[in-house]
Design a protein around this motif. Sequence first.
Motif, PDB file in Angstrom:
ATOM      1  N   ARG A 433      50.424  18.870   5.853  1.00 26.71           N
ATOM      2  CA  ARG A 433      51.493  18.138   5.175  1.00 26.71           C
ATOM      3  C   ARG A 433      52.001  17.025   6.079  1.00 26.71           C
ATOM      4  O   ARG A 433      52.189  17.221   7.291  1.00 26.71           O
ATOM      5  CB  ARG A 433      52.650  19.073   4.809  1.00 26.71           C
ATOM      6  CG  ARG A 433      52.250  20.309   4.029  1.00 26.71           C
ATOM      7  CD  ARG A 433      51.715  19.973   2.652  1.00 26.71           C
ATOM      8  NE  ARG A 433      52.741  19.828   1.669  1.00 26.71           N
ATOM      9  CZ  ARG A 433      53.162  20.814   0.861  1.00 26.71           C
ATOM     10  NH1 ARG A 433      52.608  22.011   0.945  1.00 26.71           N
ATOM     11  NH2 ARG A 433      54.107  20.586  -0.027  1.00 26.71           N
ATOM     12  N   ALA A 434      52.270  15.866   5.473  1.00 28.12           N
ATOM     13  CA  ALA A 434      52.765  14.728   6.257  1.00 28.12           C
ATOM     14  C   ALA A 434      54.106  15.032   6.891  1.00 28.12           C
ATOM     15  O   ALA A 434      54.430  14.528   7.971  1.00 28.12           O
ATOM     16  CB  ALA A 434      52.872  13.498   5.360  1.00 28.12           C
ATOM     17  N   SER A 435      54.909  15.887   6.252  1.00 22.58           N
ATOM     18  CA  SER A 435      56.249  16.209   6.769  1.00 22.58           C
ATOM     19  C   SER A 435      56.270  17.531   7.524  1.00 22.58           C
ATOM     20  O   SER A 435      57.331  18.156   7.660  1.00 22.58           O
ATOM     21  CB  SER A 435      57.243  16.271   5.606  1.00 22.58           C
ATOM     22  OG  SER A 435      56.909  17.339   4.723  1.00 22.58           O
ATOM     23  N   SER A 436      55.128  17.966   8.036  1.00 21.23           N
ATOM     24  CA  SER A 436      55.003  19.297   8.639  1.00 21.23           C
ATOM     25  C   SER A 436      56.036  19.552   9.736  1.00 21.23           C
ATOM     26  O   SER A 436      56.256  18.723  10.620  1.00 21.23           O
ATOM     27  CB  SER A 436      53.603  19.457   9.243  1.00 21.23           C
ATOM     28  OG  SER A 436      53.528  20.628  10.033  1.00 21.23           O
ATOM     29  N   ILE A 437      56.662  20.728   9.671  1.00 23.39           N
ATOM     30  CA  ILE A 437      57.561  21.172  10.740  1.00 23.39           C
ATOM     31  C   ILE A 437      56.921  22.294  11.566  1.00 23.39           C
ATOM     32  O   ILE A 437      57.582  22.890  12.421  1.00 23.39           O
ATOM     33  CB  ILE A 437      58.913  21.641  10.183  1.00 23.39           C
ATOM     34  CG1 ILE A 437      58.724  22.769   9.155  1.00 23.39           C
ATOM     35  CG2 ILE A 437      59.671  20.468   9.565  1.00 23.39           C
ATOM     36  CD1 ILE A 437      60.016  23.406   8.678  1.00 23.39           C
ATOM     37  N   GLY A 438      55.660  22.579  11.305  1.00 24.12           N
ATOM     38  CA  GLY A 438      54.958  23.612  12.056  1.00 24.12           C
ATOM     39  C   GLY A 438      54.110  24.467  11.149  1.00 24.12           C
ATOM     40  O   GLY A 438      54.164  24.359   9.914  1.00 24.12           O
ATOM     41  N   VAL A 439      53.317  25.324  11.756  1.00 23.52           N
ATOM     42  CA  VAL A 439      52.333  26.123  11.030  1.00 23.52           C
ATOM     43  C   VAL A 439      52.866  27.524  10.792  1.00 23.52           C
ATOM     44  O   VAL A 439      53.513  28.118  11.661  1.00 23.52           O
ATOM     45  CB  VAL A 439      51.016  26.201  11.829  1.00 23.52           C
ATOM     46  CG1 VAL A 439      50.044  27.187  11.198  1.00 23.52           C
ATOM     47  CG2 VAL A 439      50.375  24.827  11.915  1.00 23.52           C
ATOM     48  N   THR A 440      52.598  28.052   9.615  1.00 24.88           N
ATOM     49  CA  THR A 440      52.794  29.473   9.342  1.00 24.88           C
ATOM     50  C   THR A 440      51.425  30.129   9.279  1.00 24.88           C
ATOM     51  O   THR A 440      50.489  29.563   8.695  1.00 24.88           O
ATOM     52  CB  THR A 440      53.563  29.704   8.034  1.00 24.88           C
ATOM     53  OG1 THR A 440      53.637  31.125   7.772  1.00 24.88           O
ATOM     54  CG2 THR A 440      52.893  29.013   6.849  1.00 24.88           C
ATOM     55  N   GLN A 441      51.284  31.301   9.895  1.00 21.91           N
ATOM     56  CA  GLN A 441      49.986  31.973   9.940  1.00 21.91           C
ATOM     57  C   GLN A 441      50.187  33.481   9.936  1.00 21.91           C
ATOM     58  O   GLN A 441      50.899  34.029  10.786  1.00 21.91           O
ATOM     59  CB  GLN A 441      49.206  31.575  11.189  1.00 21.91           C
ATOM     60  CG  GLN A 441      47.805  32.187  11.246  1.00 21.91           C
ATOM     61  CD  GLN A 441      47.060  31.812  12.508  1.00 21.91           C
ATOM     62  OE1 GLN A 441      47.623  31.793  13.597  1.00 21.91           O
ATOM     63  NE2 GLN A 441      45.772  31.495  12.371  1.00 21.91           N
ATOM     64  N   ALA A 442      49.578  34.141   8.970  1.00 23.91           N
ATOM     65  CA  ALA A 442      49.695  35.598   8.844  1.00 23.91           C
ATOM     66  C   ALA A 442      48.753  36.058   7.746  1.00 23.91           C
ATOM     67  O   ALA A 442      48.231  35.243   6.981  1.00 23.91           O
ATOM     68  CB  ALA A 442      51.135  35.995   8.509  1.00 23.91           C
TER      69      ALA A 442
END
Length: 797
Positions: A433-442
């Motif tokens: 995403r262009a507005s990414s605030i970080g990755v979620t991973q699970a």
Amino acid sequence: MLRAQLWLDASDAGTLFRIAAPQTYAKRRKPQAYEARILLGLASEGQMPVEFSSKHAFIEAIPHLNAFNLCLRAAEPLSQSALLERWQSLRTQEPELFSEVEVLALAYRNLPVYAATEPCDAPDTNRPLNLLPASPAFSTQAVHSLADRFALGREAARNVPSPRKLDSVKDRCVGSLPEQHLQCDIFVAGAGTGGSIAALTAQAEGHQVLVADSMPIAGGVGTAGLISNYFYGHPGGAHESLDQKGESLQDSHTIPTPRGMHWHPVGKATAFHQKLLDPSHFIPEAIIYGAKREGSTVTEIRIATADQIFIVTPRTVIDATGDGDVAALAGASYDFGRPGDGLPLSYSQPAYYRQMDNGRLGLYNFDAGWCDPTAPEDLTRARLSALAQYRTLPPEGEKRLVQLAPLPGIRQSRQFHTRERLELADLMNHRSRASSIGVTQAPLDTHSVDFEFEDDETMFWLWGCKSFRHLVHAEMPYGIMTPNELNNLWLACRSAGISPAASYAARMQRDMHRLGEAAAYAASAWLEGIPSQQIPTHCQARLDLSGARAPVSPPSEVDPLELLDQGKPSPQLWKLYQNKDKYEHEMLERLRHPNPDISWLAAVICAMWNDPRAEARLLQAIQSKEAGIEAPALSRGPFNQHIDVPNWFLAINLLRRCGSEACLPALQALAEQDGNCLNLRTSLALSIERLHNRIQDINTQIPVAKLLEALVHDATPDTWVRPSRSIKRTLDGEAQRPLPQEPVGIDTSEDHRWQLDLAVARAAKTWDIPSPIDIDPYLADPRACVRKAFQDLLSNQ
């Protein structure tokens, strides 16, 4: 508004008397002192320091735990930091007594103690007749312990007047708690997983921050909830400095990390309170009950404590309440629960036990049931129900109960409509995403087994791809924090703009830490006058500095057809499903493949494409009771339970996407079997409901009515089931296996007949035929989620 015939004030502060009987309240007695307690475990038996006692400290032996409470007395309540400092000082002064002990837990509240006083013979004419005291503040007895308080409660219960004696009680106006007006740059609602990081980050940005939380300590599920570890979630960000400070505190105060955990709740909670510059900026044990907005700006928040009302005028708001309480009070729109029955994820009631052979702390954390955390009565019901489950544990044994978490483990709540949204497909497709605030991973950690009630793509991933334990990831867009209706509020909790299915993965503690940090940077930028469209870029720069936007290594590329041609279900089936134009010809070819495992997987993909050519292969699986391949390790559930189902069972559910009137005889034959288990019946009912969209023949109503009648014509043998179980074992007639996280003897089962009745009633409504279900009893069910499901059924008529 809460109305009652009788009011019982059992609060230490005498809150109800303060409101309704101020003259009586003014005569209350004051505490003699306050006692704080630390539970200390001995390294070996027979070392209890029974002789220790001083003016300001004494011990209470707890022999069955090989432990004792160190009770520290003070004129005013001790903070957590002060409590640990006193413990450290005593350990230095009395090394022979305290050198071989370690901190197991501490009480988060100081206990007021009262000396005995002379009774007053004069009747109390100032209080309303239906307001009874059970508070130590209005007793004449000495009150030192919890047992003394229980005794006051029993005495008050014995003195409850009969209802007819209350007939003369009339409504009357009473007073209210005193009000205090406060102003702040950033108001952080909730000091839990997201809010604690948001508050510290906003403070570091130089703003005037005010924090309120329902608990006396900060940290949320990682402290008061006792879930003191990171279950997946991508590392990196401002929270790591808080973790390091907590580790340092643990090392210096002999606070060991429980087995299998990453920290001790005492260390992390104390670290937050020490990093918060001004303790007066934290309002503990507070309930947010009101919010006002002008246009799209939140202008006022009302908070109640036992002592007073706070009316806060914030410039910006970070809603980290978990349930998005401020956003909801301000009128923001949201969804709740999964589509099939409206249930959120199950909740847990964690507890620590002590392993007696080695003295280590361990964690009980199991699915205890379901609740609507936005409904106070239902949250109370769930809490009491979960606590009662522990009553069956034997007091003696290898594992002995030490501490019940003061917070239940709520995993899911409201999901707000926000300017950007995180969907299940984003996780599976690893979307940037262009507005990414970080990755979620699970993994897609559902804590459910009845996936027939999920949306189709979730069911496909878990039962078709058999990929529960496979890690999925995506970048979280900035806009999931911003509700559509509000411009000065950011969500930093599980109620962010994440679809119910995506939130099964994007809800971990590291995710909430990341949201809290990003929300603080966003609020700071808003206060600095940065235009709204530029705030995401500003946040990204700050998050890059803290490491919160560290990337995830991309998964290796695998040819999805290669795995399918081995007859193996895998995450790669998702790629086939997502690329119909590319793979349609290959799937139709394999639909006729002589290897049943290959043709089955092709049928699953075609069914997900709504392709009617899959129907014949699905019916073949049903009629032959096709089991399919042995479940791979990736299909094991969160507690290692067998959550896979046989092919024929999944085929029933997939027919909702590709079936026709031709499948009705096979479904009818299944429905007419005696002794069908709950999930077979619910799967049939849900598929019948959806088949209405595919079958246009009006003459089909009669066979559908017979099918729905057949689903409820005999008793369902397994309506009382646990949240964590194996449907496959039930279908095979096998006993359920105990799960390692569930203590032996605990019963978490509850009645799920309502799910079948809901599915049948809704199918009948969809087909416009008489329903065989009487829904009236469910409208008075004590469980809020059940009531709401049937209320929604009525409201949609």
